[in-house]
Enzyme design. Structure first.
Site, PDB file in Angstrom:
ATOM      1  N   ASP A  35      -1.747   3.655   7.710  1.00  0.00           N
ATOM      2  CA  ASP A  35      -2.107   2.849   6.538  1.00  0.00           C
ATOM      3  C   ASP A  35      -1.452   1.478   6.658  1.00  0.00           C
ATOM      4  O   ASP A  35      -0.305   1.351   7.083  1.00  0.00           O
ATOM      5  CB  ASP A  35      -1.656   3.547   5.252  1.00  0.00           C
ATOM      6  CG  ASP A  35      -2.336   2.972   4.029  1.00  0.00           C
ATOM      7  OD1 ASP A  35      -3.185   3.667   3.439  1.00  0.00           O
ATOM      8  OD2 ASP A  35      -2.027   1.812   3.664  1.00  0.00           O
ATOM      9  N   ILE A  36      -2.186   0.445   6.278  1.00  0.00           N
ATOM     10  CA  ILE A  36      -1.704  -0.931   6.411  1.00  0.00           C
ATOM     11  C   ILE A  36      -0.574  -1.230   5.416  1.00  0.00           C
ATOM     12  O   ILE A  36       0.218  -2.153   5.640  1.00  0.00           O
ATOM     13  CB  ILE A  36      -2.886  -1.919   6.221  1.00  0.00           C
ATOM     14  CG1 ILE A  36      -2.595  -3.239   6.893  1.00  0.00           C
ATOM     15  CG2 ILE A  36      -3.253  -2.082   4.760  1.00  0.00           C
ATOM     16  CD1 ILE A  36      -3.808  -4.150   6.994  1.00  0.00           C
ATOM     17  N   ASN A  93      -8.302  10.625  -2.721  1.00  0.00           N
ATOM     18  CA  ASN A  93      -8.769  10.048  -3.976  1.00  0.00           C
ATOM     19  C   ASN A  93     -10.295   9.975  -3.961  1.00  0.00           C
ATOM     20  O   ASN A  93     -10.891   9.610  -2.943  1.00  0.00           O
ATOM     21  CB  ASN A  93      -8.177   8.649  -4.166  1.00  0.00           C
ATOM     22  CG  ASN A  93      -6.667   8.680  -4.316  1.00  0.00           C
ATOM     23  OD1 ASN A  93      -6.128   9.562  -4.963  1.00  0.00           O
ATOM     24  ND2 ASN A  93      -5.979   7.723  -3.701  1.00  0.00           N
ATOM     25  N   GLU A 101     -10.145   3.378  -3.603  1.00  0.00           N
ATOM     26  CA  GLU A 101     -10.387   1.945  -3.399  1.00  0.00           C
ATOM     27  C   GLU A 101     -11.422   1.677  -2.307  1.00  0.00           C
ATOM     28  O   GLU A 101     -12.228   0.754  -2.430  1.00  0.00           O
ATOM     29  CB  GLU A 101      -9.082   1.234  -3.024  1.00  0.00           C
ATOM     30  CG  GLU A 101      -8.100   1.142  -4.175  1.00  0.00           C
ATOM     31  CD  GLU A 101      -6.743   0.606  -3.730  1.00  0.00           C
ATOM     32  OE1 GLU A 101      -6.634   0.078  -2.610  1.00  0.00           O
ATOM     33  OE2 GLU A 101      -5.796   0.737  -4.520  1.00  0.00           O
ATOM     34  N   VAL A 102     -11.339   2.424  -1.220  1.00  0.00           N
ATOM     35  CA  VAL A 102     -12.240   2.166  -0.085  1.00  0.00           C
ATOM     36  C   VAL A 102     -13.347   3.225  -0.086  1.00  0.00           C
ATOM     37  O   VAL A 102     -13.054   4.434  -0.037  1.00  0.00           O
ATOM     38  CB  VAL A 102     -11.468   2.197   1.255  1.00  0.00           C
ATOM     39  CG1 VAL A 102     -12.424   1.956   2.413  1.00  0.00           C
ATOM     40  CG2 VAL A 102     -10.345   1.168   1.248  1.00  0.00           C
ATOM     41  N   HIS A 106     -11.473   9.145   2.957  1.00  0.00           N
ATOM     42  CA  HIS A 106     -10.214   9.122   3.706  1.00  0.00           C
ATOM     43  C   HIS A 106      -9.240  10.067   3.033  1.00  0.00           C
ATOM     44  O   HIS A 106      -9.151  10.122   1.809  1.00  0.00           O
ATOM     45  CB  HIS A 106      -9.623   7.711   3.796  1.00  0.00           C
ATOM     46  CG  HIS A 106      -9.567   6.987   2.496  1.00  0.00           C
ATOM     47  ND1 HIS A 106     -10.685   6.438   1.910  1.00  0.00           N
ATOM     48  CD2 HIS A 106      -8.537   6.735   1.653  1.00  0.00           C
ATOM     49  CE1 HIS A 106     -10.335   5.866   0.764  1.00  0.00           C
ATOM     50  NE2 HIS A 106      -9.034   6.042   0.576  1.00  0.00           N
ATOM     51  N   HIS A 108      -5.225  10.776   2.852  1.00  0.00           N
ATOM     52  CA  HIS A 108      -3.891  10.250   3.145  1.00  0.00           C
ATOM     53  C   HIS A 108      -3.010  11.403   3.619  1.00  0.00           C
ATOM     54  O   HIS A 108      -3.010  12.477   3.002  1.00  0.00           O
ATOM     55  CB  HIS A 108      -3.244   9.665   1.889  1.00  0.00           C
ATOM     56  CG  HIS A 108      -3.986   8.537   1.250  1.00  0.00           C
ATOM     57  ND1 HIS A 108      -3.573   7.223   1.334  1.00  0.00           N
ATOM     58  CD2 HIS A 108      -5.114   8.514   0.497  1.00  0.00           C
ATOM     59  CE1 HIS A 108      -4.401   6.445   0.651  1.00  0.00           C
ATOM     60  NE2 HIS A 108      -5.347   7.202   0.131  1.00  0.00           N
TER      61      HIS A 108
HETATM   62  P1  AMP Z   1      -7.460   4.711  -1.676  1.00  0.00           P
HETATM   63  O1  AMP Z   1      -6.790   4.037  -2.845  1.00  0.00           O
HETATM   64  O2  AMP Z   1      -7.255   6.207  -1.678  1.00  0.00           O
HETATM   65  O3  AMP Z   1      -8.904   4.323  -1.535  1.00  0.00           O
HETATM   66  O4  AMP Z   1      -6.677   4.218  -0.386  1.00  0.00           O
HETATM   67  C1  AMP Z   1      -7.086   3.130   0.385  1.00  0.00           C
HETATM   68  C2  AMP Z   1      -5.987   2.892   1.400  1.00  0.00           C
HETATM   69  O5  AMP Z   1      -6.499   2.090   2.441  1.00  0.00           O
HETATM   70  C3  AMP Z   1      -4.768   2.158   0.843  1.00  0.00           C
HETATM   71  O6  AMP Z   1      -3.601   2.973   1.009  1.00  0.00           O
HETATM   72  C4  AMP Z   1      -4.705   0.886   1.689  1.00  0.00           C
HETATM   73  O7  AMP Z   1      -3.388   0.467   1.971  1.00  0.00           O
HETATM   74  C5  AMP Z   1      -5.454   1.302   2.938  1.00  0.00           C
HETATM   75  N1  AMP Z   1      -6.056   0.226   3.726  1.00  0.00           N
HETATM   76  C6  AMP Z   1      -6.847  -0.776   3.283  1.00  0.00           C
HETATM   77  N2  AMP Z   1      -7.228  -1.564   4.301  1.00  0.00           N
HETATM   78  C7  AMP Z   1      -6.681  -1.028   5.435  1.00  0.00           C
HETATM   79  C8  AMP Z   1      -6.694  -1.381   6.814  1.00  0.00           C
HETATM   80  N3  AMP Z   1      -7.365  -2.462   7.259  1.00  0.00           N
HETATM   81  N4  AMP Z   1      -6.012  -0.608   7.698  1.00  0.00           N
HETATM   82  C9  AMP Z   1      -5.325   0.464   7.253  1.00  0.00           C
HETATM   83  N5  AMP Z   1      -5.270   0.852   5.963  1.00  0.00           N
HETATM   84  C10 AMP Z   1      -5.930   0.117   5.058  1.00  0.00           C
END
Ligand code: AMP
Length: 123
Positions: A35-36, A93, A101-102, A106, A108
């Site tokens: 994770d970034i 999530n 968010e994405v 995914h 974690h």
């Molecule tokens: P969520 O809130 O469960 O959708 O988690 C999205 C996760 O993606 C967050 O923990 C971010 O830090 C992570 N994230 C967003 N962009 C990147 C990226 N380019 N590389 C790695 N992790 C990312």
């Protein structure tokens, strides 16, 4: 209903090799990377290679091979990173209330220290 998949989401770009990422593990059906913005000493994301918006989409529409490949990847990451003895946590999530968010599934993988309570009591 099949959820619309946004091919411009950041994890789709990672899968296409368009942006850099720190790879931890890969198999035929899944990719794992750091994770970034890590929230624990170990914070890895495991994503399916197929275009699935969420765990809801994936559990309804992915093939048995995709589902097993994804689950195997989660376990492999934990073993590779030495998380088994002390334990670890997985979080997925989903959607608005889940604060996803994405919009690409995914999971974690958190570890490397004793983690706090599962959720802060907010309601
Ligand atoms: P969520 O809130 O469960 O959708 O988690 C999205 C996760 O993606 C967050 O923990 C971010 O830090 C992570 N994230 C967003 N962009 C990147 C990226 N380019 N590389 C790695 N992790 C990312």
């Amino acid at each position: 209903m099949v959820a619309d998949y946004d091919t411009n989401n950041v994890f789709a770009k990672i899968l296409r090799g368009e942006i850099p990422y720190s790879k931890v593990y890969e198999n035929e059906y899944a990719l794992a990377f750091n994770d970034i913005a890590p929230l624990a000493p170990v914070h890895v994301l495991v994503i399916p290679k197929g275009q699935y918006v969420s765990m809801d989409d994936f559990s309804a529409h992915a093939s048995t091979e995709e589902i097993s490949g994804f689950m195997r990847a989660v376990g492999e990451v934990a073993r590779l990173l030495g998380l088994i003895e002390n334990g670890y946590r997985t979080v997925t999530n989903i959607g608005h209330y889940g604060m996803q968010e994405v919009p690409h599934l995914h999971t974690h993988v958190f570890g490397g220290t004793k983690l706090g309570p599962m959720l802060n009591k907010t309601i």
